[in-house]
Design an enzyme around this catalytic site. Structure first.
Site, mmCIF file in Angstrom:
data_model
loop_
_atom_site.group_PDB
_atom_site.id
_atom_site.type_symbol
_atom_site.label_atom_id
_atom_site.label_comp_id
_atom_site.label_asym_id
_atom_site.label_seq_id
_atom_site.Cartn_x
_atom_site.Cartn_y
_atom_site.Cartn_z
ATOM 1 N N SER A 102 69.514 -11.064 0.369
ATOM 2 C CA SER A 102 70.458 -12.096 -0.016
ATOM 3 C C SER A 102 69.846 -13.491 -0.088
ATOM 4 O O SER A 102 70.503 -14.447 -0.498
ATOM 5 C CB SER A 102 71.599 -12.130 1.005
ATOM 6 O OG SER A 102 71.108 -12.447 2.307
ATOM 7 N N LYS A 158 68.663 -21.931 3.259
ATOM 8 C CA LYS A 158 69.698 -21.048 2.727
ATOM 9 C C LYS A 158 71.076 -21.612 3.054
ATOM 10 O O LYS A 158 71.259 -22.295 4.070
ATOM 11 C CB LYS A 158 69.516 -19.657 3.344
ATOM 12 C CG LYS A 158 70.311 -18.538 2.699
ATOM 13 C CD LYS A 158 69.933 -17.211 3.354
ATOM 14 C CE LYS A 158 70.723 -16.049 2.807
ATOM 15 N NZ LYS A 158 70.353 -14.772 3.476
ATOM 16 N N SER A 217 66.724 -9.156 3.908
ATOM 17 C CA SER A 217 67.155 -10.224 2.992
ATOM 18 C C SER A 217 66.129 -11.317 2.781
ATOM 19 O O SER A 217 66.307 -12.164 1.905
ATOM 20 C CB SER A 217 68.461 -10.850 3.491
ATOM 21 O OG SER A 217 69.512 -9.919 3.399
#
Length: 484
Positions: free
Chosen positions: A132, A50, A156
């Site tokens: 996210s 990420k 997330s």
């Protein structure tokens, strides 16, 4: 058609995109992401990370204009552990700006949106991959990487895993070092793992979960040994092929009216056939988790993001941009106004308000109290005492795991005008936030498809430090054929 996540193939998961449509994820800098120079248990495995996890061969911008072009001087501990065990970092994935969002839609305007690649070809309009960590989930679902790292503050990792039909693990708070991970909410943030099966998640977790003196919140070797001793004492013979003696709790508060997100009866029968027992339990303060979470997370975000003002951290463009007659305060205000997106600004303002003198007692301290109530609810359910507080009461006939739907629905439409007002973005975290507030390990595992043909997931939640119990039960779910 696939029957379990373990049987997925890259061909079956190829996203419906063309040269004119946005890509479902992005590699920020794949050209410099060369293979590892090390050999190890992950030798040659392709892993994505990420965009808020520090990596020296690519910018770590957190999908924010405020950090565009920022290159960290070191690798995050979790990334370095992957490299030292032979993993190949294939790139960085898109995310909601600074991790604030549930749809991976809060990004700079020049970022193309993340499309969910896991739905039926007949579906009209792209759907969200969740957030996210939606970019990491989409990359795994498409088959472009073996596994991916995400971060989980209130769901997330697990929410995107459910929407994309993959496995997503949020470990116990402190089990994986956060050194080198850009902070959103320090008391909640965890590095999580996404993959197409539980075995892969387990392999990555065992590689990156270890003590780290550079992270003061990382569990020490002594604490891990205490958890391992409790694991050996309470679960001497547990395995994915035999769950004999495992007591699984079904929280009555997570029973939702939507037919898309019910626990499949055949899954419950499968767990019973392996020797597990099912028990209805209650988490009376579950409905308080969401408001408490957004107060606490926003308050911590307002503090963490105060460092981004174009001086110590920021993009090169910000550092070089100077305007005649502009004071330091004016420059800082302009940089933050132009650098932060709307959702980030909203949460910074909400958090600053909660920490203000007038609201601190009435808002922030009350949220802390609600968090304590929820942690107490969990403690009263588990028969394994908390390794960090062994003096807490642990009922001898308590449960070992909680099982409930991961999300309140299947993946929503990306287009806000098509989503309607059926559910706000914040409400999508309803079932994932409680485990985050309590710091407990939780994993979403694919559980078939909803009536609309999109994936659904179920979550397994265990006592702190009992990742192996969660993984063992997750492997049993992974081997369940949802079509039978």
């Amino acid at each position: 058609m696939w029957s379990t996540a373990r049987r997925l193939t890259a061909a079956a998961l190829k996203p419906r995109v063309s040269t004119t449509e946005p890509t479902p994820y992005s590699w920020i800098n794949p050209a410099e992401a060369g293979p590892s120079n090390y050999a190890g248990r992950l030798s040659g495995k392709a892993i994505a990370i990420k965009e808020n996890i520090s990596y020296t061969l690519g910018p770590t911008s957190c999908s924010s204009d405020a950090l565009q072009g920022y290159r960290p001087p070191f690798n995050a501990t979790c990334v370095q552990s992957l490299l030292e065990n032979g993993a190949h970092i294939v790139g960085q994935t898109k995310m909601d700006e600074f991790g604030m969002g549930s749809l991976t839609s809060h990004m700079p305007e020049h970022y193309t949106p993340v499309h969910n690649p896991s739905g039926p070809a007949s579906d009209t309009g792209p759907r969200s991959a969740g957030g996210s960590s939606g970019g990491s989930a989409a990359a795994v679902a498409e088959g472009s990487c073996w596994a991916a790292l995400g971060t989980d503050t209130g769901g997330s990792v697990r929410l995107p895993a459910s929407y994309c039909g993959v496995v997503g693990l949020k470990p116990s708070y402190g089990m994986i070092s956060r050194h080198g991970v850009v902070a959103y909410a320090d008391s909640l943030d965890c590095v999580g793992i996404l993959a197409r099966d539980v075995d892969t998640v387990s392999s990555v977790f065992s590689t990156i979960s270890h003590p780290d003196e550079r992270d003061m919140t990382c569990a020490t070797a002594t604490t891990r040994q205490s958890a391992a001793a409790l694991l050996a004492f309470h679960f001497p013979s547990l395995s994915p092929s035999s769950l004999k003696g495992l007591r699984i709790g079904l929280p009555i508060e997570t029973h939702l009216p939507s037919p898309n997100v019910q626990l499949p009866p055949s899954l419950l029968e499968h767990l019973l056939s392996l020797g597990a027992t099912l028990h209805a339990v209650s988490l009376p303060n579950l409905h308080l988790a969401l408001p408490a979470y957004y107060v606490l997370a926003s308050a911590e975000a307002s503090s963490n993001l105060a460092r981004y003002g174009g001086v110590w951290f920021g993009s090169e463009k910000e550092k070089e941009d100077s305007r005649e007659g502009e004071s330091g305060l004016e420059r800082r205000r302009r940089m933050r106004t132009e650098g932060f997106g709307g959702e980030v600004k909203k949460r910074i303002l909400a958090g600053t308000h909660a920490l203000s003198a007038d609201e601190f007692n009435n808002t922030y301290l009350k949220a802390l109290h609600l968090r304590h109530l929820l942690r107490t609810d969990f403690s009263r359910l588990f028969r394994v005492p908390h390794p960090l507080d062994p003096n807490t009461f642990a009922p001898p006939r308590g449960i070992d795991l909680l099982l409930h739907p991961t999300a309140t629905r299947t993946a929503p439409k990306l287009d806000a005008s098509q989503r309607g007002d059926e559910e706000s973005e914040y409400a999508q975290d309803l079932l994932t936030v409680p485990a985050s507030l309590a710091g407990l390990p939780a994993m979403s595992v694919p559980a078939g498809k909803g009536e609309d043909g999109w994936p659904v997931g179920v979550s397994l939640v265990g006592q702190w430090g009992m990742e192996h119990v969660v993984l063992w039960a997750g492997q049993a779910v992974d081997r369940w054929d949802w079509k039978l």
